[in-house]
Design a protein around this motif. Sequence first.
Motif, PDB file in Angstrom:
ATOM      1  N   PRO A  70       1.071  -1.316   0.041  1.00 22.50           N
ATOM      2  CA  PRO A  70      -0.011   0.045  -0.046  1.00 22.50           C
ATOM      3  C   PRO A  70       0.940   1.221  -0.066  1.00 22.50           C
ATOM      4  O   PRO A  70       1.553   1.503   0.687  1.00 22.50           O
ATOM      5  CB  PRO A  70      -0.807  -0.010   1.310  1.00 22.50           C
ATOM      6  CG  PRO A  70      -0.586  -1.480   1.797  1.00 22.50           C
ATOM      7  CD  PRO A  70       0.759  -1.936   1.333  1.00 22.50           C
ATOM      8  N   ALA A  71       0.759   1.995  -1.041  1.00 22.57           N
ATOM      9  CA  ALA A  71       1.579   3.328  -1.289  1.00 22.57           C
ATOM     10  C   ALA A  71       1.061   4.447   0.179  1.00 22.57           C
ATOM     11  O   ALA A  71       0.248   4.292   0.192  1.00 22.57           O
ATOM     12  CB  ALA A  71       1.612   4.024  -2.505  1.00 22.57           C
ATOM     13  N   GLY A  73       3.920   4.081   2.392  1.00 23.18           N
ATOM     14  CA  GLY A  73       4.814   3.458   3.069  1.00 23.18           C
ATOM     15  C   GLY A  73       4.996   2.274   2.987  1.00 23.18           C
ATOM     16  O   GLY A  73       6.310   1.585   3.217  1.00 23.18           O
ATOM     17  N   GLU A 116       2.970  -4.225   4.445  1.00 28.85           N
ATOM     18  CA  GLU A 116       2.963  -3.028   5.021  1.00 28.85           C
ATOM     19  C   GLU A 116       4.206  -2.649   5.902  1.00 28.85           C
ATOM     20  O   GLU A 116       4.780  -3.455   6.131  1.00 28.85           O
ATOM     21  CB  GLU A 116       1.905  -2.918   6.109  1.00 28.85           C
ATOM     22  CG  GLU A 116       0.491  -2.101   5.439  1.00 28.85           C
ATOM     23  CD  GLU A 116       0.725  -0.804   5.203  1.00 28.85           C
ATOM     24  OE1 GLU A 116       1.876  -0.183   4.997  1.00 28.85           O
ATOM     25  OE2 GLU A 116      -0.380  -0.189   5.007  1.00 28.85           O
ATOM     26  N   ASP A 117       4.403  -1.242   6.117  1.00 28.07           N
ATOM     27  CA  ASP A 117       5.299  -0.873   6.888  1.00 28.07           C
ATOM     28  C   ASP A 117       4.938  -0.989   8.416  1.00 28.07           C
ATOM     29  O   ASP A 117       5.620  -1.852   9.091  1.00 28.07           O
ATOM     30  CB  ASP A 117       5.822   0.736   6.668  1.00 28.07           C
ATOM     31  CG  ASP A 117       4.735   1.288   6.454  1.00 28.07           C
ATOM     32  OD1 ASP A 117       3.581   0.907   6.691  1.00 28.07           O
ATOM     33  OD2 ASP A 117       4.911   2.827   6.026  1.00 28.07           O
TER      34      ASP A 117
HETATM   35 MG   LIG Z   1       0.935   3.840   4.670  1.00 29.21          MG
END
Ligand SMILES: [Mg+2]
Length: 192
Positions: A70-71, A73, A116-117
Amino acid sequence: MNTDEVLGVFREAGAVLEGHFILTSGLRSPVFLQKARVFMHADKTERLCKALAEKIRAAVSGRIDYVVGPAIGGLIPAYETSRHLGVPAIWVEREGGEFRLRRFEIARGSRVVIVEDIVTTGLSIRETIDCLRALGAEVVAAACIIDRSAGKTDVGVPLIALAEYEVPAYPADRLPPELAAIPPVKPGSRNI
Ligand SMILES: [Mg+2]
Ligand SMILES: O=P(O)(O)OC[C@H]1O[C@H](OP(=O)(O)OP(=O)(O)O)[C@H](O)[C@@H]1O
Ligand SMILES: O=C(O)c1cc(=O)[nH]c(=O)[nH]1
């Protein structure tokens, strides 16, 4: 890698910020993990994502067709984790506020892992799952570098976290006085 080692990488990179932060969920927190300050270093990112890829491999049986980030991060950790898994990395990005797979086509039935981050409430992962399921993908797991909910978030699929680190977060109308005294900043990219 254990949680102390992961947090050590974040601290070494100056990525553990203190102040008053508006999170993507709208919650407020005295701590923000500025992952970009870790991901600017290829060696640190490689170390974290290699370990995350190993955890994903151990947890997911069967094939993985894509890693989805997911952009913004998730872009770098998804790419680097996909490199260690040996599968392609694609991403969702916001269009009119909603996550869309704007640049790629995937076959219905594709088995995907979201990388994800940071996870706080799991909102961003749930939005990503909605987008991918609408395209007919099967989300076999989600993964992240740090889970700030320390395992409490339910995203509806198994969540594989490299580290769990519980950090306080408060609704905006229930701030402790010491946090209310600091002007808030919003580091993330939602709504900009
Ligand atoms: Mg994010
Ligand atoms: O679990 P949640 O409550 O959804 O919080 C975690 C999300 O918040 C951050 O994204 P943000 O929308 O702030 O933007 P960024 O990806 O550009 O950093 C982070 O990258 C996760 O995607
Ligand atoms: O919840 C968030 O938005 C969030 C928290 C955090 O520590 N780091 C981040 O990038 N996002």
